[in-house]
Design a protein around this motif. Structure first.
Motif, mmCIF file in Angstrom:
data_model
loop_
_atom_site.group_PDB
_atom_site.id
_atom_site.type_symbol
_atom_site.label_atom_id
_atom_site.label_comp_id
_atom_site.label_asym_id
_atom_site.label_seq_id
_atom_site.Cartn_x
_atom_site.Cartn_y
_atom_site.Cartn_z
ATOM 1 N N ARG A 1 -0.438 6.442 0.783
ATOM 2 C CA ARG A 1 -0.612 6.874 -0.599
ATOM 3 C C ARG A 1 -0.853 5.658 -1.494
ATOM 4 N N TYR A 2 -1.709 5.867 -2.493
ATOM 5 C CA TYR A 2 -1.964 4.811 -3.477
ATOM 6 C C TYR A 2 -2.099 5.444 -4.857
ATOM 7 N N VAL A 3 -2.103 4.589 -5.886
ATOM 8 C CA VAL A 3 -2.214 5.046 -7.269
ATOM 9 C C VAL A 3 -3.400 4.351 -7.905
ATOM 10 N N ASP A 4 -4.251 5.121 -8.579
ATOM 11 C CA ASP A 4 -5.425 4.530 -9.219
ATOM 12 C C ASP A 4 -5.043 3.941 -10.575
ATOM 13 N N PRO A 5 -5.956 3.233 -11.247
ATOM 14 C CA PRO A 5 -5.613 2.623 -12.544
ATOM 15 C C PRO A 5 -5.186 3.613 -13.609
#
Length: 575
Positions: A61-65
């Protein structure tokens, strides 16, 4: 020669980037990947590092700007998915919770799922009764510090650790009593398995909450579990649909729809509003993946789905992994010596901090502390015990349990069926750990955590506790949620709006059809006027209609275009 070597090394460095992945035990794994590397490569590297074979339950999982979370797609390039600049920061999490943790083949897989569920408990995503909460916490203690030793564990030792967003002295004593008396002799493996089996029986097992709002503006959380689609509202599960009952998931902009057939003659359509179009698309993709994973018999049955019923509009997505049944069959074929598990003791970490860094109720006056204990910790009894096959139903004020504020303190303390006044608002659950834990000063992210929630379209009765602002009810904040009237409620779509949508859809279909016919006509003219010697084209050229069209219309039109092109060319040359 030296300059060539330097330039080649610089180019190779430009093609590489660093990735840092936060693992489930809060350790970090850093590696260097090619810029065009796909998500599958990074995931395989992580699984090799962890010695993990049953890897299909996990994801990155990642988070965008824009603070929107995403699951990394393994078939696409990492750099094209993550909009931020390197180094990339991501986290390994359980993506598909095992329906039966005891059926997992390897202990290493069960240990990683245990770490995930323990994290869910701490962040308020796994809700339960106080008695269940004490048992779960005692299993964690037994798994990570072993049997109670009076020499090592003095009175009040359980208060040094925090298992939940909030807990009281009474709960701490209950945890210690269970740990001392009921769990003696259990190995870490046994305690972890018992923990998972208890957690699996709870209604919020496997819940990854998505904040939305219903057509009345009431907050709720949508979630996809191993057993079906769930809606949590006002600390209760108000809707549950088995995966076999869900027929279609779709979204348009910020509107999310769930279509289901609960019985042969009963069709259900639930409508919700996400905070942003990106959040709604993420919600839709999570639903499609979970439905494919848990519902289908084999991956060859997976089909590409569209996000909308309107013609030539919407996103298309296809789940690319194995399904649950295939994963279980593949796990049964694993034959190797069990890998060594390096368990980290219960050292206070960024995700499970020491009690000295978290909220404890000792500084609250005793009368106030008792009320808070009833409304918060008895509020861990947020979901009533019921089977996962609970049918979809409306929740009215008559269905809700009584609030403890309308009763005396003694009655509330002796009751085991008191629901918290706090709305379901899992702390730090909207953002993955790397962002939520490192950047605690993000009011906008905190606001999304509770400001968006939802319920069903066909229900007009708001839940008793659903009108509260969710972001003020975060368990980690230590403050009561103020009662505010919901503002800015999205109105339900009217008949006129539905008619307009239908007309636009039909008009779009008509225009596209006309365009396709015109393009086919031009293609046919080009083919017939070409020198291709095909029997089909020869027959067309010999027809009287084509001869008339050729000499009376096409040839003059061609001469006119040729004349205009010559004139434009001469005009440009003369200038």
């Amino acid at each position: 020669m030296l300059s060539r070597l330097m330039s080649s090394s610089i180019r190779s460095l430009d093609r590489e980037c660093n990735c840092t992945v936060r693992l489930l035990d809060d350790s970090e794994y850093t590696c260097t990947i090619q810029r065009d590397a796909k998500g599958q490569y990074l995931f395989d590297v992580l699984c090799h590092h962890l010695n993990l074979l049953e890897k299909d339950y996990f994801g990155i999982r990642y988070v965008d700007p824009d603070k929107q979370r995403h699951w990394l797609e393994f078939t696409k390039s990492i750099a094209k998915q993550i909009k931020s600049q390197p180094p990339f920061t991501m986290c390994l999490r359980v993506k598909f919770y095992p329906p039966d943790p005891a059926a997992l083949k390897e202990e290493i897989t069960r240990y990683l799922v245990f770490l995930q569920v323990k994290r869910d408990l701490y962040h308020g995503r796994l809700l339960c009764k106080t008695s269940d909460a004490a048992l779960l916490a005692a299993h964690i203690l037994q798994a990570e510090i072993g049997d109670h030793d009076p020499g090592k564990h003095p009175e009040g030792y359980s208060s040094k650790f925090q298992f939940f967003p909030k807990h009281s002295e009474k709960l701490e004593r209950r945890i210690a009593d269970i740990h001392k008396a009921e769990l003696i002799g259990q190995s870490p493996e046994t305690s972890e398995l018992n923990f998972l089996q208890k957690a699996q029986s709870l209604e919020t097992y496997g819940v990854d909450p998505h904040p939305c709002k219903d057509v009345s503006g009431n907050p709720a959380f949508l979630a996809f579990t191993p057993f079906g689609f769930t809606v949590l509202q006002g600390n209760r599960r108000v809707h549950f649909l088995k995966w076999e009952e869900v027929t279609k998931l779709k979204f348009e902009a910020k509107t999310f729809h769930v279509y289901a057939n609960q019985m042969e003659d009963k069709k259900i359509i639930l409508t919700y509003f996400a905070p942003t179009p990106d959040a709604c698309k993420h919600l839709w993709k999570c639903g499609v993946e979970n439905q494919s994973f848990f519902k289908l018999e084999k991956s060859s049955q997976v089909r590409t789905v569209s996000s909308s019923n309107l013609f030539f509009k919407g996103s298309r997505f296809r789940y690319s992994g194995k399904v649950a049944k295939e994963v279980m069959e593949q796990s049964a074929r694993i034959k190797r010596d069990p890998p060594e598990i390096h368990r980290h003791g219960m050292v206070p970490s960024r995700s499970c901090p020491s009690i000295t860094h978290g909220p404890r109720l000792t500084s609250v006056p005793r009368t106030r502390r008792r009320a808070v204990h009833i409304s918060i910790m008895e509020g861990l009894e947020s979901l009533r015990d019921s089977a996962h096959s609970t049918p979809v139903r409306s929740v009215s004020h008559g269905d809700c349990y009584m609030s403890s504020r309308g009763r005396s303190a003694d009655e509330a303390a002796s009751s085991s069926a008191v629901i918290s006044d706090e709305a379901y608002s899992p702390s730090d659950s909207v953002l993955p750990s790397p962002v939520a834990e490192r950047g605690m000063d993000m009011p906008s992210a905190r606001h999304l955590n509770g400001a968006a929630t939802c319920s069903a379209a066909d229900e007009r009765r708001p839940d008793a506790g659903a009108s509260k602002e969710g972001h003020a009810a975060e368990f980690s904040s230590g403050r009561r949620a103020p009662r505010t009237a919901p503002t800015g409620k999205p109105s339900p779509p009217s008949d006129v709006e539905e008619l307009n949508k239908f007309i636009l859809s039909v008009l779009r279909l008509f225009l596209v059809t006309i365009g396709l016919l015109f393009a086919l006509l031009l293609l046919l003219i080009m083919l017939t006027e070409s020198d291709l010697d095909i029997a089909f084209l020869r027959d067309i050229r010999k027809t009287p209609e084509f001869q008339q069209f050729h000499f009376e219309y096409f040839c003059p039109l061609r001469r006119w275009f040729a004349c205009k092109l010559r004139w434009v060319g001469g005009f440009l040359i003369s200038k």
